[in-house]
Design an enzyme around this catalytic site. Structure first.
Site, mmCIF file in Angstrom:
data_model
loop_
_atom_site.group_PDB
_atom_site.id
_atom_site.type_symbol
_atom_site.label_atom_id
_atom_site.label_comp_id
_atom_site.label_asym_id
_atom_site.label_seq_id
_atom_site.Cartn_x
_atom_site.Cartn_y
_atom_site.Cartn_z
ATOM 1 N N ASP A 102 0.864 -1.209 0.056
ATOM 2 C CA ASP A 102 -0.029 -0.037 -0.069
ATOM 3 C C ASP A 102 0.958 1.288 0.056
ATOM 4 O OD1 ASP A 102 -2.135 -1.619 0.154
ATOM 5 O OD2 ASP A 102 -2.334 -1.390 2.390
HETATM 6 N N1 URA Z 1 -1.328 -5.963 4.010
HETATM 7 C C1 URA Z 1 -1.769 -4.539 3.984
HETATM 8 O O1 URA Z 1 -2.741 -4.315 4.418
HETATM 9 N N2 URA Z 1 -0.973 -3.605 3.415
HETATM 10 C C2 URA Z 1 0.068 -3.883 2.443
HETATM 11 O O2 URA Z 1 0.747 -2.900 2.063
HETATM 12 C C3 URA Z 1 0.529 -5.237 2.633
HETATM 13 C C4 URA Z 1 -0.114 -6.122 3.411
#
Ligand code: URA
Length: 230
Positions: A102
Site C-alpha cells: 500500500d
Molecule cells: N497488508 C496490508 O494491509 N497492506 C500492505 O501493504 C501489505 C499487506
C-alpha cells in the site's frame, strides 16, 4: 514454450525435422545440448543450432527495492511518484512488480521482467511466508494471536485466511507472518479487532530478506540464491 514447438515454428523446419535435430544432439539451450523436446524454453533462454544462434535470450532481471512510504506500487500513476521513478535503470519500463504494498506501507518490494518467476513469488496461496512489522493505534488484544492462528473469515472473498503467526513485540508493535497475500490483508485482520494499523513494513518474502543496507528508496539486484528461492 516447449523446445520441440519452438524449433517447429522456425522457417523451413517442421515437427519431424525438429525431432531429428533434437535426437542428433544439434540443439543447445543455455550452452547445454538438449535432446528433450518437452523441455521448456523461455524468452530468457539462449538457443543454438550447431553454431547458429536461433535466439539470444533476453537478460532476466530481478531487483529488490526498499519501498518508502508515499510511493505507489505501480508503474504509472497520475498523482504519486511510483516505484519505477526510484529506479535508475535502462529499460525499466520492462519491469513489473512481484507483489504490491500500500501507499503508506514500506519495505521489501520485488521487481522483475520474468513473469513466471513473479507468478511463483506472488501466488496468493503460494505458502511462502511474508513477514511484516506492524504498529497499531491501540494496544494489540492478545486474543489476536489465537484468532490469527485459526484464520479470519473475509466476507468479500468468502474465504478464511490461512493460519498466521502473530508475535507481540510491544503493546502496539508486532511481527506478523502471513502465508498468503490478500488485498489489504494486514489492515483488515487488525480491523477485525477495531485496531488501526498506523505503520506497516515488510521485511521478507519467502527466504528473501530486505537488505538492511538499503535505505528507503534504494534497490539492488537479487543474488542467484535469492532468485532460485522462488
Ligand atoms: N497488508 C496490508 O494491509 N497492506 C500492505 O501493504 C501489505 C499487506
Amino acid at each position: 514454450m516447449r523446445l520441440d514447438r519452438f524449433l517447429a515454428n522456425l522457417p523451413h523446419c517442421n515437427r519431424q525435422e525438429a525431432r531429428q535435430l533434437l535426437a542428433s544432439g544439434r540443439v543447445q539451450v543455455d550452452g547445454q545440448t538438449q535432446r528433450d523436446g518437452l523441455s521448456e524454453v523461455s524468452q530468457f533462454s539462449r538457443v543454438q543450432l550447431d553454431d547458429e544462434l536461433l535466439q539470444a535470450g533476453k537478460a532476466a532481471r530481478y531487483l529488490m527495492l526498499h519501498k518508502p512510504v508515499g510511493v505507489v506500487s505501480a508503474t504509472e500513476h497520475p498523482e504519486h511518484r511510483t516505484v519505477l521513478d526510484l529506479l535508475d535503470e535502462p529499460d525499466k519500463h520492462q519491469l513489473h512488480l512481484a507483489g504490491r504494498l500500500d501507499l503508506n506501507t514500506s519495505g521489501l518490494l520485488l521487481l522483475t521482467n520474468d513473469g513466471q518467476w513473479s507468478r511463483r513469488a506472488t501466488a496468493p496461496t503460494g505458502q511462502q511466508p511474508k513477514v511484516y512489522l506492524v504498529h497499531t493505534q491501540d494496544e494489540i488484544d492478545p486474543a489476536c494471536v489465537e484468532v490469527f492462528a485459526r484464520g479470519l473469515y473475509f466476507q468479500y472473498e468468502n474465504l478464511t485466511t490461512r493460519p498466521a503467526i502473530l508475535e507481540l513485540l510491544a503493546p502496539r508493535h508486532a511481527r506478523l507472518t502471513l502465508f498468503e497475500g490478500r488485498y489489504h490483508q494486514v489492515k483488515r485482520m487488525f480491523g477485525h479487532f477495531q485496531n488501526k494499523v498506523i505503520g506497516l513494513h515488510r521485511v521478507s518474502m519467502g527466504t528473501i530478506q530486505l537488505d538492511e543496507r538499503l535505505c528507503p528508496g534504494q534497490y539492488r539486484e537479487l543474488s542467484a540464491l535469492e532468485i532460485a528461492s522462488f
